[in-house]
Motif scaffolding. Structure first.
Motif, PDB file in Angstrom:
ATOM      1  N   ALA A 100      38.128  42.965  48.311  1.00  0.00           N
ATOM      2  CA  ALA A 100      38.831  44.095  47.716  1.00  0.00           C
ATOM      3  C   ALA A 100      38.608  44.180  46.212  1.00  0.00           C
ATOM      4  O   ALA A 100      38.805  45.231  45.625  1.00  0.00           O
ATOM      5  CB  ALA A 100      40.322  43.979  47.994  1.00  0.00           C
ATOM      6  N   ASN A 101      38.133  43.072  45.590  1.00  0.00           N
ATOM      7  CA  ASN A 101      38.169  43.024  44.133  1.00  0.00           C
ATOM      8  C   ASN A 101      36.963  43.668  43.452  1.00  0.00           C
ATOM      9  O   ASN A 101      36.355  43.112  42.565  1.00  0.00           O
ATOM     10  CB  ASN A 101      38.304  41.586  43.649  1.00  0.00           C
ATOM     11  N   SER A 115      48.261  38.720  43.576  1.00  0.00           N
ATOM     12  CA  SER A 115      46.798  38.770  43.517  1.00  0.00           C
ATOM     13  C   SER A 115      46.305  40.189  43.807  1.00  0.00           C
ATOM     14  O   SER A 115      45.360  40.673  43.174  1.00  0.00           O
ATOM     15  CB  SER A 115      46.217  37.740  44.477  1.00  0.00           C
ATOM     16  N   ASP A 116      46.948  40.867  44.744  1.00  0.00           N
ATOM     17  CA  ASP A 116      46.568  42.267  45.013  1.00  0.00           C
ATOM     18  C   ASP A 116      46.736  43.135  43.775  1.00  0.00           C
ATOM     19  O   ASP A 116      45.848  43.927  43.421  1.00  0.00           O
ATOM     20  CB  ASP A 116      47.410  42.845  46.147  1.00  0.00           C
ATOM     21  N   GLN A 119      44.071  42.480  41.306  1.00  0.00           N
ATOM     22  CA  GLN A 119      42.800  43.125  41.645  1.00  0.00           C
ATOM     23  C   GLN A 119      42.814  44.614  41.341  1.00  0.00           C
ATOM     24  O   GLN A 119      41.840  45.172  40.807  1.00  0.00           O
ATOM     25  CB  GLN A 119      42.499  42.923  43.133  1.00  0.00           C
ATOM     26  N   MET A 120      43.945  45.236  41.678  1.00  0.00           N
ATOM     27  CA  MET A 120      44.048  46.670  41.387  1.00  0.00           C
ATOM     28  C   MET A 120      43.923  46.909  39.881  1.00  0.00           C
ATOM     29  O   MET A 120      43.244  47.836  39.433  1.00  0.00           O
ATOM     30  CB  MET A 120      45.383  47.229  41.896  1.00  0.00           C
ATOM     31  N   MET A 174      50.868  39.243  46.910  1.00  0.00           N
ATOM     32  CA  MET A 174      51.051  40.548  46.275  1.00  0.00           C
ATOM     33  C   MET A 174      50.620  40.531  44.822  1.00  0.00           C
ATOM     34  O   MET A 174      50.018  41.491  44.316  1.00  0.00           O
ATOM     35  CB  MET A 174      52.513  41.000  46.393  1.00  0.00           C
TER      36      MET A 174
END
Ligand SMILES: Nc1ncnc2c1ncn2[C@@H]1O[C@H](COP(=O)(O)OP(=O)(O)O)[C@@H](O)[C@H]1O
Ligand SMILES: [Mg+2]
Length: 455
Positions: free
Chosen positions: A415-416, A277-278, A281-282, A275
């Motif tokens: 995603a990044n 890392s998510d 990225q966001m 989470m």
């Protein structure tokens, strides 16, 4: 006239180099010359008859009067009469001798008709000459009883305009019409040049001064539309920046809160790291939104030491895992720009190379950073190159990748990224008035070249 004088001098000088100026100038020049020639031709045709009439009448009356005066004057007064004629009227009378050296009459278009008219009145044996015994003038012979005489009129009395006068008038008219042609072509040319200059400035991210909304209706309309367009586009631009910045900012606050809550939540290490890392990225994507929305102001540009900037950036990048940086940076490359923005561009390119340009058959990414200075004076350019040794991109998609939110299919899984990186690069480079070339390197990998005007 008034508006012409107001233009800055370089603009007027520049218009002399323009093809349009010369084309209009030569066209107008040719037109006036042709019409002038036609006019002169026409006038001489129309004038021919009246001129012949006038000159013949003059010659006839002078000869008749002289003839009458001489025949009726008392013989002792003749000498005085002849003196008077010379002094007051420019008329001379000589006796005609057989051994006089007589040149033929002047060779012009009027002469044959004049001779015909005069002979009809004064007799068919009337002789004409332009020079008798070395004296030039308008010579005509007449008879008193059986004696022949020459009567000489000074040429100026007969001829209308002399050749010199014609030349003078013709040159005055041509100079005036050429000046007029130059004026008219600059009148057409200058507003166009101003419009082009303003468009170019606008494309480079400068804010062009409003174009004057006066002059001929068409030019006024074009300038007004251009001013309106600039205002509208600037409005759109600033609206978009405000919206993007607002959204990004509002998203970052809850993200920061989530980050905190995550630290305190009772979660397994794996889940927490995932989470985190998510969220990271966001946060990075939001950062890119902000970068994209941020305007690059040409007015804030300073002298940037590109060599130093690249060396620093390369050092920082060398610390990233799985990256090998090769540098070939010429010293003392300077250009006008915004250092933060240029650095962002280079970092974006390095990040892309790291993500999508992994060197084939290796577990690291090799990135070459080059900088060179070429040319002299106004043509001096700094060239920055960032290239990797990966697979590159399909050539037909290169253009597309510079647009915002475009990513290749292979990249979609990650995603990044939001597909804004190269769009930011393109935007910053355009605002710097520099040139961006994206191409596949021979031997694999993507090569990005930035060509800036050097200082
Ligand atoms: N060095 C590279 N090698 C191969 N493909 C690349 C490279 N740089 C960019 N690309 C492609 O261009 C796309 C757009 O890049 P970018 O605008 O930076 O967006 P993002 O990095 O967010 O995906 C990437 O998604 C990738 O597919
Ligand atoms: Mg990117």
């Amino acid at each position: 006239m008034k508006s012409l004088l107001k233009f800055p001098f370089p603009l007027r000088l520049a218009s002399l180099k323009s093809g349009l100026f010369w084309r209009t100038f030569f066209l107008l020049g040719a037109l006036t010359t042709t019409s002038m020639t036609a006019w002169v031709g026409m006038i001489s045709v129309v004038q021919h008859e009246p001129q012949v009439q006038q000159i013949s009448a003059q010659v006839i009356s002078v000869v008749t009067i002289t003839h009458a005066a001489l025949t009726h004057a008392a013989p002792e007064l003749r000498r005085e009469l002849l003196f008077d004629l010379v002094a007051n009227e420019g008329i001379r009378v000589f006796t005609l001798e057989e051994d006089d050296q007589v040149a033929p009459p002047a060779n012009n278009a009027l002469m044959p008709d004049i001779e015909q008219l005069v002979r009809a009145k004064l007799g068919q044996d009337t002789r004409f000459s332009s020079k008798v015994n070395g004296v030039s003038g308008f010579w005509v012979s007449f008879k008193i009883d059986d004696d022949q005489y020459w009567l000489m009129l000074e040429r100026e009395r007969i001829r209308g305009l002399t050749g010199i006068q014609w030349l003078g008038w013709a040159s005055v008219v041509s100079v005036v019409s050429l000046l007029g042609a130059a004026f008219i072509s600059s009148l057409i040319n200058l507003p166009l040049r101003r419009l082009t200059q303003a468009t170019r400035d606008f494309a480079q991210g400068k804010r062009p001064a409003p174009l004057p909304e006066r002059g001929p209706a068409e030019i006024m309309e074009a300038n007004r539309s251009f001013n309106q367009m600039v205002t509208d586009l600037q409005q759109v631009e600033s609206d978009r920046a405000v919206i993007l910045a607002g959204i990004s900012h509002d998203l970052r606050t809850p993200l920061a809160r989530m980050q905190l809550e995550l630290e305190m939540a009772n979660l397994s290490t794996d889940a927490r790291e995932g989470m985190q890392s998510d969220i990271g990225q966001m946060d990075a994507i939001i950062g890119q939104f902000l970068d994209y929305a941020k305007p690059t102001e040409a007015s804030s540009f300073v002298n940037v030491d590109i060599s130093e900037l690249l060396t620093d950036t390369a050092h920082e990048a060398a610390r990233l895992p799985d990256v090998r940086i090769n540098t070939d940076i010429a010293p003392d490359a300077h250009a006008m720009g915004n250092a933060t923005d240029i650095k962002r561009v280079i970092n974006n390119l390095i990040e892309n190379a790291r993500r999508y340009g992994r060197t084939a058959d290796a577990d690291y990414t090799e990135i070459d950073i080059k900088c060179s200075v070429k040319g002299m004076h106004a043509a001096k350019r700094v060239t920055i190159e960032v290239q990797d040794h990966g697979v590159g991109v399909p050539p037909d998609q290169i253009e597309q990748l510079l647009k915002p939110f475009t990513r290749l299919d292979a990249a979609r899984g990650q995603a990044n990224g939001a597909g804004l990186g190269l769009a930011i690069v393109d935007r910053v480079i355009t605002r710097h008035g520099a040139e961006l070339n994206v191409r596949n390197r021979e031997g694999g990998g993507l090569q990005i070249q930035i060509v800036m005007k050097a200082l």
